[in-house]
Design a protein around this motif. Structure first.
Motif, PDB file in Angstrom:
ATOM      1  N   UNK A  13      21.957   9.809  25.762  1.00  0.00           N
ATOM      2  CA  UNK A  13      22.797  10.348  26.827  1.00  0.00           C
ATOM      3  C   UNK A  13      24.202  10.665  26.323  1.00  0.00           C
ATOM      4  N   UNK A  14      24.823  11.693  26.921  1.00  0.00           N
ATOM      5  CA  UNK A  14      26.234  11.986  26.656  1.00  0.00           C
ATOM      6  C   UNK A  14      26.925  12.279  27.983  1.00  0.00           C
ATOM      7  N   UNK A  15      28.203  11.915  28.041  1.00  0.00           N
ATOM      8  CA  UNK A  15      29.037  12.213  29.202  1.00  0.00           C
ATOM      9  C   UNK A  15      29.970  13.362  28.841  1.00  0.00           C
ATOM     10  N   UNK A  16      29.973  14.389  29.672  1.00  0.00           N
ATOM     11  CA  UNK A  16      30.832  15.552  29.470  1.00  0.00           C
ATOM     12  C   UNK A  16      32.032  15.433  30.396  1.00  0.00           C
ATOM     13  N   UNK A  17      33.218  15.495  29.819  1.00  0.00           N
ATOM     14  CA  UNK A  17      34.451  15.428  30.611  1.00  0.00           C
ATOM     15  C   UNK A  17      34.782  16.822  31.126  1.00  0.00           C
ATOM     16  N   UNK A  18      35.002  16.914  32.444  1.00  0.00           N
ATOM     17  CA  UNK A  18      35.393  18.183  33.064  1.00  0.00           C
ATOM     18  C   UNK A  18      36.882  18.156  33.378  1.00  0.00           C
ATOM     19  N   UNK A  44      28.674  20.674  26.674  1.00  0.00           N
ATOM     20  CA  UNK A  44      29.637  21.306  25.764  1.00  0.00           C
ATOM     21  C   UNK A  44      31.016  20.704  25.977  1.00  0.00           C
ATOM     22  N   UNK A  45      31.910  20.995  25.069  1.00  0.00           N
ATOM     23  CA  UNK A  45      33.267  20.466  25.187  1.00  0.00           C
ATOM     24  C   UNK A  45      33.340  19.030  24.707  1.00  0.00           C
ATOM     25  N   UNK A  46      34.183  18.247  25.362  1.00  0.00           N
ATOM     26  CA  UNK A  46      34.374  16.847  24.961  1.00  0.00           C
ATOM     27  C   UNK A  46      33.199  16.009  25.460  1.00  0.00           C
ATOM     28  N   UNK A  47      32.403  15.474  24.544  1.00  0.00           N
ATOM     29  CA  UNK A  47      31.218  14.685  24.874  1.00  0.00           C
ATOM     30  C   UNK A  47      31.380  13.269  24.334  1.00  0.00           C
ATOM     31  N   UNK A  48      30.992  12.305  25.153  1.00  0.00           N
ATOM     32  CA  UNK A  48      31.059  10.904  24.761  1.00  0.00           C
ATOM     33  C   UNK A  48      29.663  10.305  24.837  1.00  0.00           C
ATOM     34  N   UNK A  49      29.157   9.717  23.740  1.00  0.00           N
ATOM     35  CA  UNK A  49      27.837   9.087  23.780  1.00  0.00           C
ATOM     36  C   UNK A  49      27.814   7.964  24.810  1.00  0.00           C
ATOM     37  N   UNK A  50      26.658   7.761  25.443  1.00  0.00           N
ATOM     38  CA  UNK A  50      26.499   6.692  26.434  1.00  0.00           C
ATOM     39  C   UNK A  50      25.173   5.969  26.191  1.00  0.00           C
ATOM     40  N   UNK A  51      25.202   4.657  26.320  1.00  0.00           N
ATOM     41  CA  UNK A  51      23.979   3.857  26.213  1.00  0.00           C
ATOM     42  C   UNK A  51      23.172   4.019  27.498  1.00  0.00           C
ATOM     43  N   UNK A  52      21.942   3.505  27.481  1.00  0.00           N
ATOM     44  CA  UNK A  52      21.115   3.544  28.695  1.00  0.00           C
ATOM     45  C   UNK A  52      21.819   2.851  29.856  1.00  0.00           C
ATOM     46  N   UNK A  53      22.368   1.664  29.590  1.00  0.00           N
ATOM     47  CA  UNK A  53      23.023   0.897  30.657  1.00  0.00           C
ATOM     48  C   UNK A  53      24.257   1.628  31.189  1.00  0.00           C
ATOM     49  N   UNK A  54      25.040   2.245  30.304  1.00  0.00           N
ATOM     50  CA  UNK A  54      26.213   3.002  30.748  1.00  0.00           C
ATOM     51  C   UNK A  54      25.794   4.199  31.589  1.00  0.00           C
ATOM     52  N   UNK A  55      24.772   4.914  31.156  1.00  0.00           N
ATOM     53  CA  UNK A  55      24.295   6.087  31.894  1.00  0.00           C
ATOM     54  C   UNK A  55      23.834   5.690  33.295  1.00  0.00           C
ATOM     55  N   UNK A  56      23.085   4.603  33.377  1.00  0.00           N
ATOM     56  CA  UNK A  56      22.614   4.116  34.679  1.00  0.00           C
ATOM     57  C   UNK A  56      23.802   3.759  35.567  1.00  0.00           C
ATOM     58  N   UNK A  57      24.762   3.023  35.021  1.00  0.00           N
ATOM     59  CA  UNK A  57      25.931   2.593  35.809  1.00  0.00           C
ATOM     60  C   UNK A  57      26.768   3.777  36.276  1.00  0.00           C
ATOM     61  N   UNK A  58      27.015   4.751  35.413  1.00  0.00           N
ATOM     62  CA  UNK A  58      27.838   5.902  35.803  1.00  0.00           C
ATOM     63  C   UNK A  58      27.193   6.682  36.940  1.00  0.00           C
ATOM     64  N   UNK A  59      25.871   6.848  36.922  1.00  0.00           N
ATOM     65  CA  UNK A  59      25.201   7.553  38.021  1.00  0.00           C
ATOM     66  C   UNK A  59      25.152   6.687  39.283  1.00  0.00           C
ATOM     67  N   UNK A  60      24.783   5.431  39.118  1.00  0.00           N
ATOM     68  CA  UNK A  60      24.639   4.527  40.263  1.00  0.00           C
ATOM     69  C   UNK A  60      25.943   4.371  41.045  1.00  0.00           C
ATOM     70  N   UNK A  61      27.066   4.266  40.341  1.00  0.00           N
ATOM     71  CA  UNK A  61      28.357   4.069  40.994  1.00  0.00           C
ATOM     72  C   UNK A  61      29.053   5.376  41.370  1.00  0.00           C
TER      73      UNK A  61
END
Length: 143
Positions: free
Chosen positions: A82-87, A108-125
């Motif tokens: 997973x990656x997080x894209x900053x807008x 595209x642009x600024x991307x930050x790698x995310x672990x499974x747990x981080x990806x789940x938390x970012x969507x859940x919250x």
């Protein structure tokens, strides 16, 4: 190979969500290697043409000036799923972060790698929204 020839390859693999079947390819000079068969067609003279892809070491491949390679899926050994894209904006309907699958063409642009747990938390919250193109589902993939 032109960018027009690459497009069906991407569509076929995304459409069926699996790799194309393997084939043996004999290169000029007699070297034999393995590739993937993406399409086949018969021309008006009856000759068959196959569209194949071959894994090649990066040292043997050169980009062509003027071609756009930004849509090419890229995988790195040991990279996160997973990656997080900053807008540049943040609204309740469109958060300032978008979660993508790591190989998503829309990331595209600024991307930050995310672990499974981080990806789940970012969507859940609600700290990030899921990409409309790759539709990441870390809970489904992690479990």
């Amino acid at each position: 190979m032109t960018s027009q020839m690459c497009q069906p390859t991407i569509i076929i693999e995304l459409m069926y969500e699996h790799l194309a079947p393997r084939v043996t390819v004999t290169l000029p000079g007699g070297r034999v290697t393995e590739g993937r068969l993406h399409a086949r067609r018969q021309d008006s003279g009856g000759q068959w043409w196959f569209e194949v892809s071959l894994p090649m070491p990066a040292a043997d491949v050169r980009p062509i000036d003027g071609e756009n390679y930004s849509h090419v899926p890229t995988e790195r050994h040991g990279s996160p799923a997973w990656v997080l894209q900053a807008l540049r904006h943040d609204t309740p309907k469109r958060r300032a972060l978008v979660l993508h699958r790591a190989a998503c063409w829309a990331a595209e642009g600024r991307l930050t790698p995310a672990s499974d747990m981080e990806a789940i938390a970012f969507l859940r919250h609600g700290w990030a929204t899921a990409c409309d193109a790759c539709k990441p589902a870390p809970e489904a993939d992690a479990g």
